[in-house]
Design a protein around this motif. Structure first.
Motif, PDB file in Angstrom:
ATOM      1  N   PHE A   1       0.641  -0.970  -0.141  1.00  0.00           N
ATOM      2  CA  PHE A   1      -0.168   0.114  -0.313  1.00  0.00           C
ATOM      3  C   PHE A   1       0.793   1.460  -0.203  1.00  0.00           C
ATOM      4  O   PHE A   1       2.215   1.499   0.394  1.00  0.00           O
ATOM      5  N   THR A   2       0.423   2.664  -0.755  1.00  0.00           N
ATOM      6  CA  THR A   2       1.108   3.611  -0.982  1.00  0.00           C
ATOM      7  C   THR A   2       0.764   4.077   0.440  1.00  0.00           C
ATOM      8  O   THR A   2       0.018   4.414   1.764  1.00  0.00           O
ATOM      9  N   PRO A   3       2.129   4.641   1.691  1.00  0.00           N
ATOM     10  CA  PRO A   3       2.210   5.185   2.366  1.00  0.00           C
ATOM     11  C   PRO A   3       1.729   6.673   2.815  1.00  0.00           C
ATOM     12  O   PRO A   3       0.897   7.195   1.471  1.00  0.00           O
ATOM     13  N   LEU A   4       0.783   6.532   3.705  1.00  0.00           N
ATOM     14  CA  LEU A   4       0.207   7.497   4.273  1.00  0.00           C
ATOM     15  C   LEU A   4       0.952   9.053   4.001  1.00  0.00           C
ATOM     16  O   LEU A   4       1.992   9.181   4.006  1.00  0.00           O
ATOM     17  N   GLU A   5       0.382  10.532   3.326  1.00  0.00           N
ATOM     18  CA  GLU A   5       0.474  11.149   3.063  1.00  0.00           C
ATOM     19  C   GLU A   5       0.542  12.281   4.353  1.00  0.00           C
ATOM     20  O   GLU A   5       2.012  12.890   3.790  1.00  0.00           O
ATOM     21  N   ARG A   6       0.578  11.523   5.630  1.00  0.00           N
ATOM     22  CA  ARG A   6       0.507  12.420   7.011  1.00  0.00           C
ATOM     23  C   ARG A   6       1.703  11.969   7.356  1.00  0.00           C
ATOM     24  O   ARG A   6       2.288  13.193   8.454  1.00  0.00           O
ATOM     25  N   SER A   7       2.111  11.175   6.396  1.00  0.00           N
ATOM     26  CA  SER A   7       3.796  10.613   7.277  1.00  0.00           C
ATOM     27  C   SER A   7       4.615  12.092   6.986  1.00  0.00           C
ATOM     28  O   SER A   7       5.803  11.704   7.214  1.00  0.00           O
ATOM     29  N   ILE A   8       4.768  11.571   5.815  1.00  0.00           N
ATOM     30  CA  ILE A   8       5.757  13.617   4.714  1.00  0.00           C
ATOM     31  C   ILE A   8       5.818  14.156   6.136  1.00  0.00           C
ATOM     32  O   ILE A   8       6.933  15.494   6.403  1.00  0.00           O
ATOM     33  N   GLY A   9       4.782  15.013   6.590  1.00  0.00           N
ATOM     34  CA  GLY A   9       4.762  16.523   7.669  1.00  0.00           C
ATOM     35  C   GLY A   9       6.449  16.497   8.995  1.00  0.00           C
ATOM     36  O   GLY A   9       6.325  17.194   8.527  1.00  0.00           O
ATOM     37  N   PRO A  10       5.976  15.232   9.260  1.00  0.00           N
ATOM     38  CA  PRO A  10       6.838  15.078  10.438  1.00  0.00           C
ATOM     39  C   PRO A  10       8.367  15.343  10.369  1.00  0.00           C
ATOM     40  O   PRO A  10       9.344  15.653  10.484  1.00  0.00           O
ATOM     41  N   VAL A  11       8.806  14.412   8.776  1.00  0.00           N
ATOM     42  CA  VAL A  11      10.268  14.485   8.533  1.00  0.00           C
ATOM     43  C   VAL A  11      10.542  15.880   7.639  1.00  0.00           C
ATOM     44  O   VAL A  11      11.958  16.416   7.686  1.00  0.00           O
ATOM     45  N   LEU A  12       9.203  16.090   6.939  1.00  0.00           N
ATOM     46  CA  LEU A  12      10.166  17.692   6.742  1.00  0.00           C
ATOM     47  C   LEU A  12      10.193  18.552   7.573  1.00  0.00           C
ATOM     48  O   LEU A  12      11.283  19.880   7.741  1.00  0.00           O
ATOM     49  N   GLU A  13       9.737  18.459   8.835  1.00  0.00           N
ATOM     50  CA  GLU A  13       9.358  19.635  10.110  1.00  0.00           C
ATOM     51  C   GLU A  13      11.070  18.884  11.072  1.00  0.00           C
ATOM     52  O   GLU A  13      11.919  20.494  10.653  1.00  0.00           O
ATOM     53  N   GLN A  14      11.812  18.174  10.700  1.00  0.00           N
ATOM     54  CA  GLN A  14      12.805  17.681  11.421  1.00  0.00           C
ATOM     55  C   GLN A  14      13.930  17.963  10.871  1.00  0.00           C
ATOM     56  O   GLN A  14      14.680  18.502  10.671  1.00  0.00           O
ATOM     57  N   VAL A  15      13.045  18.317   9.098  1.00  0.00           N
ATOM     58  CA  VAL A  15      14.447  18.491   8.684  1.00  0.00           C
ATOM     59  C   VAL A  15      14.984  19.973   8.531  1.00  0.00           C
ATOM     60  O   VAL A  15      15.886  20.737   8.679  1.00  0.00           O
ATOM     61  N   ILE A  16      14.011  20.857   8.354  1.00  0.00           N
ATOM     62  CA  ILE A  16      13.569  21.893   8.490  1.00  0.00           C
ATOM     63  C   ILE A  16      14.516  22.684   9.900  1.00  0.00           C
ATOM     64  O   ILE A  16      15.082  23.509   9.943  1.00  0.00           O
ATOM     65  N   ALA A  17      13.884  21.969  10.855  1.00  0.00           N
ATOM     66  CA  ALA A  17      14.245  22.984  11.857  1.00  0.00           C
ATOM     67  C   ALA A  17      16.088  22.282  12.515  1.00  0.00           C
ATOM     68  O   ALA A  17      16.566  23.399  12.930  1.00  0.00           O
ATOM     69  N   LYS A  18      15.859  21.325  11.908  1.00  0.00           N
ATOM     70  CA  LYS A  18      17.914  21.215  11.977  1.00  0.00           C
ATOM     71  C   LYS A  18      19.044  21.952  10.991  1.00  0.00           C
ATOM     72  O   LYS A  18      19.907  21.399  10.884  1.00  0.00           O
ATOM     73  N   ALA A  19      17.753  22.698   9.598  1.00  0.00           N
ATOM     74  CA  ALA A  19      18.916  23.076   8.895  1.00  0.00           C
ATOM     75  C   ALA A  19      19.441  23.885   9.495  1.00  0.00           C
ATOM     76  O   ALA A  19      18.796  25.631   9.964  1.00  0.00           O
ATOM     77  N   PRO A  20      20.848  24.061   9.319  1.00  0.00           N
ATOM     78  CA  PRO A  20      21.388  25.328   9.616  1.00  0.00           C
ATOM     79  C   PRO A  20      21.330  27.278   8.983  1.00  0.00           C
ATOM     80  O   PRO A  20      21.314  27.899   9.399  1.00  0.00           O
ATOM     81  N   ARG A  21      20.739  27.222   7.521  1.00  0.00           N
ATOM     82  CA  ARG A  21      21.401  28.233   6.755  1.00  0.00           C
ATOM     83  C   ARG A  21      19.597  27.545   5.885  1.00  0.00           C
ATOM     84  O   ARG A  21      19.199  27.474   6.426  1.00  0.00           O
ATOM     85  N   ARG A  22      19.898  27.977   4.933  1.00  0.00           N
ATOM     86  CA  ARG A  22      18.553  28.466   3.568  1.00  0.00           C
ATOM     87  C   ARG A  22      17.714  27.235   3.413  1.00  0.00           C
ATOM     88  O   ARG A  22      18.351  25.997   3.371  1.00  0.00           O
TER      89      ARG A  22
END
Length: 541
Positions: free
Chosen positions: A194-215
């Motif tokens: 089955f195709t994974p849930l769309e909402r599983s992407i949100g936390p990953v994006l949030e985590q990557v953006i939180a750790k990003a030092p610059r743009r």
């Protein structure tokens, strides 16, 4: 029923239905060019089977707003502007914005799930389906000959971001009433489960953006409203502003916000021109170019051709899957960005995207719910169509009732029986700048030769009676060798060949040109193992 595109390819989706001399069209999409089609902007379906019958077209049903389903609408409406367009609110808004650029004012009818409409002999019923763009619809088409259910693109996300599920209850009811032919999205038919849930992407994006030092630069399809929503929410949660980059991204998200499909947190969205004034750790750019398109924003950034210059410590997120055929272009962009010092996050190293198409497990559910009499997989390359057909057969549909075809296949549905009755010879229609259909496969072959082998021109003025060379031969090359001195050896051979041709009675300018072409071609092939484009110009002096 005749599919004019979408079979054996991911794109150009277009299917024509005919009953009683009247036509109904479902989707009119574009295909994006491959690397062996240099200079081509878009590839359209071949309209030739219906070009002389446009007055018989009762309407165009658009299942959703992706380019591979709506992108060719302007080119069809150029042939007849008043063909009615039927689709959901967001789909029609995206189409109307596109048609405005072509200066076409369309006739539209906004429909929604559960709605029924009659177009001549075609009784239509629209069914909600979940996809990577809001407001996608499947369509049931009923005539006295039987019922066809066309899914468009869909998946069965059980926790969709907008709460809009694929309506399996409607599928079950249609199945009880009887579906004679099921046209089903095949893109992920060879993916198990089955195709994974769309909402599983949100936390990953949030985590990557939180750790990003610059743009942070996030690249996605310009119509992926759900992904943009997740980026806006993640940016807001970490005190960043978001600037939309790319004309189509700005246009589509403006439409989505206006219609209420995109919820923009207060103060998060800013104009791209003001983004440069913010600290690097307070900005997220949302851009196009996730497929490595050479003129899209991300590729221009990778080539240092954009005002946003990628540097050490920047984070680039490719929040999309790879369309088959685009892999090399995407990896070229990833390598370019990495070389500039960016941390590139993509589907291969983080869960930053899920597909918008149903995997094998979801398709089996549909076949078991619907129990169609006949199945014809659509929307996919040949491996996808074959995998989908196998699922149909596994669910109990006889092999004789499963049709795997290619563009131009003619299928008759009569009394619940679908059978192949013909095959049309269809071609590609290339859009190259402002020209449509004027570029041929021969032209593309010439372009490939020019790009791979180079170009040589030879100019000579000849006394056709004596064979004496009055001027030249002058030889010029591009993309072959840096120094034209490499051709010093062949110029005496050209002189000799022209003299011998004249002595043997050849006085025709065209024939002498071919002598030059053969002489240079033989020498280049023997000495350099190359096959450049050779253009001889012989003038009578």
């Amino acid at each position: 029923m005749i599919p004019l595109g979408g079979l054996g390819e991911v794109g150009r989706n277009m299917t024509v239905f005919e009953f009683g001399g009247k036509l109904l069209i479902v989707d009119v999409g574009v295909l994006f060019p491959d690397t062996d089609q240099p200079g081509v902007d878009l590839i359209l379906p071949d309209f030739s089977p219906i070009r002389d019958r446009l007055d018989d077209v009762l309407g165009i049903v658009l299942t959703h707003g992706h380019e591979d389903h709506i992108g060719a609408v302007p080119y069809l409406l150029r042939l007849r502007k008043d063909i009615p367009l039927l689709g959901s609110a967001l789909t029609l808004a995206l189409v109307e914005a596109k048609l405005k650029e072509h200066r076409i004012q369309p006739y539209t009818l906004t429909v929604k799930e559960g709605q029924k409409e009659d177009l001549g002999p075609f009784a239509l019923e629209f069914v909600a389906v979940n996809h990577s763009i809001p407001d996608a619809l499947a369509v049931s088409i009923s005539t006295p000959a039987g019922r066809v259910l066309h899914t468009g693109d869909f998946k069965m996300d059980q926790l969709p971001l907008d709460g809009r599920l694929t309506d399996l209850r409607a599928f079950a009811r249609l199945g009880e009433e009887g579906v004679d032919l099921f046209l089903c999205d095949s893109t992920n038919a060879d993916v198990p489960g089955f195709t994974p849930l769309e909402r599983s992407i949100g936390p990953v994006l949030e985590q990557v953006i939180a750790k990003a030092p610059r743009r942070v630069i996030v690249a996605s399809f310009s119509s992926h409203v759900h992904r943009v929503q997740q980026v806006l929410d993640a940016a807001a949660a970490h005190g960043r502003k978001v600037a939309l980059i790319g004309r189509s991204m700005v246009r589509n998200m403006g439409i989505a916000e206006q219609l209420g499909y995109l919820r923009v947190p207060t103060g998060v969205l800013i104009d791209a021109k003001k983004a440069a004034d913010l600290p690097d750790d307070r900005i997220v750019y949302m851009s196009t170019g996730s497929q490595g398109e050479p003129m899209a924003v991300l590729a221009r950034m990778a080539n240092l051709e954009h005002q946003i210059e990628i540097g050490q410590g920047d984070t680039v997120i490719l929040a999309s899957s790879l369309i088959p055929g685009n892999e090399n272009a995407v990896y070229r962009v990833i390598n370019g960005l990495t070389k500039l010092g960016a941390n590139v996050v993509h589907k291969g190293n983080a869960k930053v995207h899920v597909s918008g198409h149903a995997a094998a497990g979801e398709l089996l559910y549909c076949y078991n719910i619907l129990k169609p009499k006949n199945a014809m997989p659509v929307h996919g390359e040949i491996r996808h169509l074959v995998a989908n057909a196998k699922l149909a057969q596994d669910s109990g549909i006889p092999e004789t009732n499963t049709i795997v075809g290619e563009n131009g296949i003619v299928v008759d549905l009569r009394d619940g029986v679908a059978r192949v009755v013909g095959q049309l010879d269809l071609g590609y229609v290339y859009v190259d700048g402002s020209s449509v259909g004027e570029i041929s496969d021969a032209d593309l072959k010439d372009r490939r030769i020019l790009s791979e082998e180079g170009f040589i021109s030879i100019f000579a003025v000849v006394d056709t009676q004596t064979g004496r060379i009055v001027a030249g031969p002058h030889l010029h090359a591009r993309g072959f060798a840096e120094d034209d001195a490499v051709f010093d050896d062949v110029i005496p051979k050209v002189r000799k060949a022209l003299l011998e041709a004249a002595e043997n009675g050849t006085h025709d300018i065209h024939a002498l040109s071919q002598v030059v072409r053969r002489t240079v071609g033989r020498w280049v092939n023997t000495q350099h193992r190359r096959r450049p484009m050779i253009v001889p110009v012989v003038i009578e002096g």
